[in-house]
Design a protein around this motif. Structure first.
Motif, PDB file in Angstrom:
ATOM      1  N   VAL A   1      73.191  23.002  11.377  1.00 21.11           N
ATOM      2  CA  VAL A   1      73.011  21.607  10.976  1.00 21.11           C
ATOM      3  C   VAL A   1      73.259  21.483   9.475  1.00 21.11           C
ATOM      4  O   VAL A   1      72.621  22.179   8.669  1.00 21.11           O
ATOM      5  CB  VAL A   1      71.599  21.107  11.324  1.00 21.11           C
ATOM      6  CG1 VAL A   1      71.427  19.660  10.887  1.00 21.11           C
ATOM      7  CG2 VAL A   1      71.339  21.253  12.818  1.00 21.11           C
ATOM      8  N   THR A   2      74.203  20.607   9.096  1.00 17.36           N
ATOM      9  CA  THR A   2      74.463  20.297   7.690  1.00 17.36           C
ATOM     10  C   THR A   2      73.803  18.965   7.366  1.00 17.36           C
ATOM     11  O   THR A   2      74.086  17.949   8.014  1.00 17.36           O
ATOM     12  CB  THR A   2      75.973  20.222   7.413  1.00 17.36           C
ATOM     13  OG1 THR A   2      76.572  21.476   7.751  1.00 17.36           O
ATOM     14  CG2 THR A   2      76.230  19.920   5.946  1.00 17.36           C
ATOM     15  N   THR A   3      72.917  18.974   6.398  1.00 21.93           N
ATOM     16  CA  THR A   3      72.142  17.784   6.052  1.00 21.93           C
ATOM     17  C   THR A   3      72.450  17.346   4.625  1.00 21.93           C
ATOM     18  O   THR A   3      72.351  18.147   3.686  1.00 21.93           O
ATOM     19  CB  THR A   3      70.631  18.057   6.180  1.00 21.93           C
ATOM     20  OG1 THR A   3      70.342  18.489   7.512  1.00 21.93           O
ATOM     21  CG2 THR A   3      69.825  16.800   5.874  1.00 21.93           C
ATOM     22  N   GLN A   4      72.890  16.092   4.478  1.00 18.59           N
ATOM     23  CA  GLN A   4      73.048  15.486   3.148  1.00 18.59           C
ATOM     24  C   GLN A   4      71.779  14.684   2.884  1.00 18.59           C
ATOM     25  O   GLN A   4      71.554  13.638   3.499  1.00 18.59           O
ATOM     26  CB  GLN A   4      74.287  14.574   3.114  1.00 18.59           C
ATOM     27  CG  GLN A   4      74.560  13.956   1.738  1.00 18.59           C
ATOM     28  CD  GLN A   4      74.976  14.990   0.705  1.00 18.59           C
ATOM     29  OE1 GLN A   4      75.795  15.858   0.986  1.00 18.59           O
ATOM     30  NE2 GLN A   4      74.400  14.915  -0.477  1.00 18.59           N
ATOM     31  N   LEU A   5      70.933  15.195   1.999  1.00 20.48           N
ATOM     32  CA  LEU A   5      69.613  14.603   1.794  1.00 20.48           C
ATOM     33  C   LEU A   5      69.565  13.824   0.491  1.00 20.48           C
ATOM     34  O   LEU A   5      69.946  14.332  -0.575  1.00 20.48           O
ATOM     35  CB  LEU A   5      68.543  15.696   1.767  1.00 20.48           C
ATOM     36  CG  LEU A   5      67.105  15.225   1.574  1.00 20.48           C
ATOM     37  CD1 LEU A   5      66.659  14.348   2.729  1.00 20.48           C
ATOM     38  CD2 LEU A   5      66.171  16.421   1.424  1.00 20.48           C
TER      39      LEU A   5
END
Length: 585
Positions: free
Chosen positions: A399-403
């Motif tokens: 999972v790639t998360t842009q936070l």
């Protein structure tokens, strides 16, 4: 980096393990259903006659919990404290407790019919026994045939006891029975495994009887735990192919007191050279009260085996399956010769399925101080994160998360103000960093705007204003309070004055703060309510605008008087003030 799921040992074990203890179809022989189905339950009175123990008044059924199916949650036997005796046999989910745990003169029995076949020709049982001796010191106040005991017996269709099939224990005087331990007046034996070879009875219908009893006199109890299984009477080979040293492993049936192999080995397991044609024998002595004439004899001859194994494996992308010294990572069907010796030739057929790794991208927003959970990671700072989530038997997810983190604060630190009635103050609720925010003020009374970051406050009384600032959709609320202390705007007059022309306190006049713009009307009344002085529209604070104590040019007599003042504040609000005062001469 690729992962390797090694199945070398797994394949050898799975494909070549031949268990001599194959489970035969012995329905509920070990109470595995949690019931006594298939077993007959009886109870009665134990007595002695002609110096023998006898069982009388036998009745079907049970009483006082003397046939109790145990389960794992029951824990350990409550009477034995010196060591733990589980109420369920090792390796089982249920067993049975038979006997009375508090009193004597009783016997309890279970029995079942047993059709012997090749597949169940080995009857294996487990038991644990607790017997109370006849005095606290284990004394001889009872003869042996009067003491508690336990036995396992097997009979044929004619009621004859099978040779080499019994286990019979009876307490004797002060002696501790062989294989038992003592705790006070208790003699006990922890879980013990026994086995009875029934190959000579294949095709016959046998009766298995298990009995436990207390003393024949009155007060001394006896009870036991019992479990059973059935298997084939044979030697098994644990690994069809020899190990790296050329040794094969033979395994005799478990549950015998003594093992004597033809090559001198003395245990259940025998490691031998893997040469086809070699033959091995083992003598097995059961746990019983009989002599070595009851030894069971089994034989096994090593023979060449051509063995095939078919595997269907599903793995995740990047994980391989090893068969022998070869690893496979791509989906497909494979054939591999794992081992070839004089004793065996092993071929593995592998059907491999590879599941793809799941990739996912997401954008997330949180408030400052919050945490975002992604797999085992807790994210708190803005940025881009790549997290691998282990899903157990399923394939991993990446999972790639842009936070992004909404983190803002108020610019101004001023939050306390003091004003006078009629005055106002600007409340600064601006936010840094600049952006689009929602503002909500409460209460709304006295504010110029209830949803602006800036608001002019003109409260009539001391007030605490609450401002909540949030991002879009009322997320991440940030709260601040503004305390405004409001002092009263009023006029003041003296309680008395002395118009005696000595230059001090000569007039009754009005004093006021800067919040008062003017005096709209000033009236003085005598004690009967008649107006004796009135003046309009003048500034406060000038003695010349006060009353000098005269009426129509004449000095009035000393006494009490009343007044009324109407004053205008700078914001146009009118103040009405009334009261009494005294004229002194």
């Amino acid at each position: 980096m690729k992962k390797l799921y090694s199945v070398v040992c797994l394949v050898i074990f799975q494909l070549y393990f031949i268990d001599s203890r194959l489970q035969a179809q012995c329905e509920n022989i070990g109470f595995e259903t949690g019931t006594t189905a298939g077993w007959k339950l009886t109870y009665g009175t134990v007595a002695d006659q002609n110096q023998k123990t006898i069982f009388v008044n036998e009745a079907a059924g049970t009483r006082d919990g003397e046939h109790y199916i145990t389960k794992l949650s029951d824990g350990n036997d409550p009477k034995i404290r010196d060591e733990a005796i589980p109420m369920v046999a090792p390796g089982s989910m249920h067993s049975i407790r038979i006997g009375n745990t508090t009193t004597g003169t009783r016997f309890t029995r279970i029995s079942t019919q047993y059709q012997v076949t090749t597949d169940n020709s080995l009857f294996q049982y487990q038991f644990a026994v607790i017997l109370q001796n006849t005095t606290g010191s284990g004394g001889t106040s009872h003869a042996p045939y009067q003491k508690p005991g336990f036995n396992i017996l097997i009979f044929d269709e004619s009621g004859n006891e099978l040779p080499c099939s019994s286990y019979d224990i009876q307490l004797e005087g002060t002696n501790t029975v062989n294989g038992f331990k003592s705790q006070g007046d208790l003699q006990y034996r922890n879980w013990t495994k026994g086995a009875i070879d029934l190959r000579n009875s294949i095709g016959r219908l046998l009766t298995i009887v298990v009995t436990v009893h207390g003393c024949t006199q009155r007060g001394h109890f006896g009870y036991a735990y019992f479990d059973a299984e059935c298997f084939r009477s044979e030697i098994g080979i644990v690994s069809g192919c020899p190990d790296e040293n050329g040794m094969a492993v033979l395994k005799a049936p478990a549950g015998f007191a003594k093992y004597e192999w033809s090559n001198g080995a003395t245990g259940e397991i025998n490691k031998v050279p893997g040469r086809p044609g070699d033959q091995y024998e083992v003598k097995l002595l059961p746990y019983s009260s009989l002599d070595e004439s009851c030894m069971v004899r089994l034989a096994y001859q090593l023979a060449y085996r051509a063995m095939e194994t078919r595997l269907a494996e599903t793995v995740c992308e990047g994980t391989g399956v090893a068969v022998g010294d070869t690893a496979y990572f791509e989906p497909g069907s494979y054939v591999r010769n794992v081992r070839s010796t004089s004793l065996c030739d092993s071929t593995v057929y592998l059907d491999l399925k590879v599941n793809k790794t799941v990739y996912r991208e997401q954008a997330a927003r949180i408030c400052a101080g919050e945490k975002l959970s992604v797999g085992d990671s807790l994210l708190t700072e803005p940025g881009t994160y790549v997290v691998t989530i282990n899903r157990g038997v399923l394939c991993d997810s990446i999972v790639t998360t842009q936070l992004s983190v909404d983190d803002f604060s108020y610019v101004s630190t001023d939050s306390s103000f003091v004003i006078v009635q009629g005055e106002s103050v600007w409340l600064d609720g601006s936010i840094t960093p600049a952006g689009s925010y929602l503002s909500a003020w409460t209460p709304s009374e006295g504010l110029s705007c209830r949803d602006c970051p800036f608001a002019e406050a003109r409260p009539e009384k001391s007030t605490v204003y609450r401002l909540v600032t949030s991002t879009d959709n009322n997320r991440c609320p940030l709260e601040r309070k503004y305390n405004i202390l409001v002092r009263a705007c009023d006029v003041t007059l003296p309680d008395a004055f002395t118009p005696d022309r000595n230059g001090a306190n000569e007039t009754f006049y009005i004093m006021a703060g800067a919040c008062v713009r003017s005096i709209r009307k000033f009236i003085v009344y005598d004690r009967w309510g008649e107006v004796i002085y009135m003046k309009e529209d003048f500034p406060a604070g000038n003695p010349a605008d006060g009353w000098d104590g005269s009426y129509r040019g004449m000095r009035v007599s000393p006494g009490a008087f009343a007044f009324k003042v109407i004053a205008e504040r700078k914001d146009g609000y009118l103040i009405v003030h009334t009261g009494n005062f005294v004229l002194i001469r």
